[in-house]
Scaffold this motif. Structure first.
Motif, mmCIF file in Angstrom:
data_model
loop_
_atom_site.group_PDB
_atom_site.id
_atom_site.type_symbol
_atom_site.label_atom_id
_atom_site.label_comp_id
_atom_site.label_asym_id
_atom_site.label_seq_id
_atom_site.Cartn_x
_atom_site.Cartn_y
_atom_site.Cartn_z
ATOM 1 N N ILE A 2 42.703 51.253 46.689
ATOM 2 C CA ILE A 2 43.148 49.908 44.987
ATOM 3 C C ILE A 2 43.246 48.724 45.726
ATOM 4 O O ILE A 2 42.502 48.093 45.085
ATOM 5 C CB ILE A 2 43.832 50.977 44.670
ATOM 6 C CG1 ILE A 2 44.093 51.941 43.483
ATOM 7 C CG2 ILE A 2 44.863 49.529 43.154
ATOM 8 C CD1 ILE A 2 45.098 52.285 42.903
ATOM 9 N N ALA A 3 43.617 48.547 46.474
ATOM 10 C CA ALA A 3 44.058 46.968 47.129
ATOM 11 C C ALA A 3 42.671 46.707 47.010
ATOM 12 O O ALA A 3 42.016 45.145 47.167
ATOM 13 C CB ALA A 3 44.492 47.173 48.607
ATOM 14 N N ILE A 5 39.287 47.331 45.957
ATOM 15 C CA ILE A 5 39.154 47.396 44.540
ATOM 16 C C ILE A 5 39.305 45.418 44.623
ATOM 17 O O ILE A 5 39.414 45.051 43.501
ATOM 18 C CB ILE A 5 39.095 48.187 43.695
ATOM 19 C CG1 ILE A 5 38.692 49.257 44.305
ATOM 20 C CG2 ILE A 5 38.569 47.866 41.822
ATOM 21 C CD1 ILE A 5 38.528 50.166 43.844
ATOM 22 N N THR A 6 41.116 45.531 43.713
ATOM 23 C CA THR A 6 41.472 45.051 43.222
ATOM 24 C C THR A 6 40.802 42.715 44.438
ATOM 25 O O THR A 6 40.797 42.206 43.832
ATOM 26 C CB THR A 6 43.150 44.639 43.700
ATOM 27 O OG1 THR A 6 43.708 45.860 42.898
ATOM 28 C CG2 THR A 6 44.132 43.526 43.331
ATOM 29 N N THR A 7 41.077 42.915 45.646
ATOM 30 C CA THR A 7 40.406 42.114 46.848
ATOM 31 C C THR A 7 38.849 41.426 46.135
ATOM 32 O O THR A 7 39.025 40.703 45.776
ATOM 33 C CB THR A 7 40.599 42.027 48.117
ATOM 34 O OG1 THR A 7 41.952 42.484 48.217
ATOM 35 C CG2 THR A 7 40.812 41.016 48.955
ATOM 36 N N GLN A 9 37.639 42.206 43.941
ATOM 37 C CA GLN A 9 37.111 41.396 41.718
ATOM 38 C C GLN A 9 38.314 40.036 41.916
ATOM 39 O O GLN A 9 38.029 39.197 41.193
ATOM 40 C CB GLN A 9 38.427 42.895 40.763
ATOM 41 C CG GLN A 9 37.913 41.958 39.389
ATOM 42 C CD GLN A 9 37.880 43.598 38.941
ATOM 43 O OE1 GLN A 9 38.733 44.453 39.019
ATOM 44 N NE2 GLN A 9 38.236 43.262 37.194
ATOM 45 N N ILE A 10 39.037 39.866 42.805
ATOM 46 C CA ILE A 10 39.259 38.815 42.386
ATOM 47 C C ILE A 10 38.852 37.899 43.114
ATOM 48 O O ILE A 10 38.366 36.450 42.890
ATOM 49 C CB ILE A 10 40.873 38.825 43.331
ATOM 50 C CG1 ILE A 10 42.334 39.265 42.741
ATOM 51 C CG2 ILE A 10 41.357 37.327 43.802
ATOM 52 C CD1 ILE A 10 43.552 39.437 43.675
#
Length: 70
Positions: A2-3, A5-7, A9-10
């Motif tokens: 998840i980290a 994917i979040t990174t 996306q950011i």
């Protein structure tokens, strides 16, 4: 995971923002592109008009003085 994917996306959002900013800069540059040319043309026309007035004044003065000599 998840980290990661979040990174990603950011990073994608930042790249999109940066690209949008660059597009805005280019759009503004295109809109202002002819303003300098128009300003230079207007100054040139003003300078030519002033020079024309000076020529007319000098020509009139010289003609008057030439008529006095006769």
């Amino acid at each position: 995971m998840i980290a990661l994917i979040t990174t990603l996306q950011i990073l994608g959002l930042r790249a999109t923002d940066h690209t949008a900013d660059q597009v805005d800069v280019l759009r503004r540059a295109r809109e202002d592109r002819g303003s300098v040319t128009i300003e230079q043309v207007l100054w040139a026309v003003a300078a030519i008009a002033i020079a024309g007035l000076v020529v007319v004044a000098v020509r009139g003065f010289v003609t008057d003085k030439a008529n006095e000599i006769k």
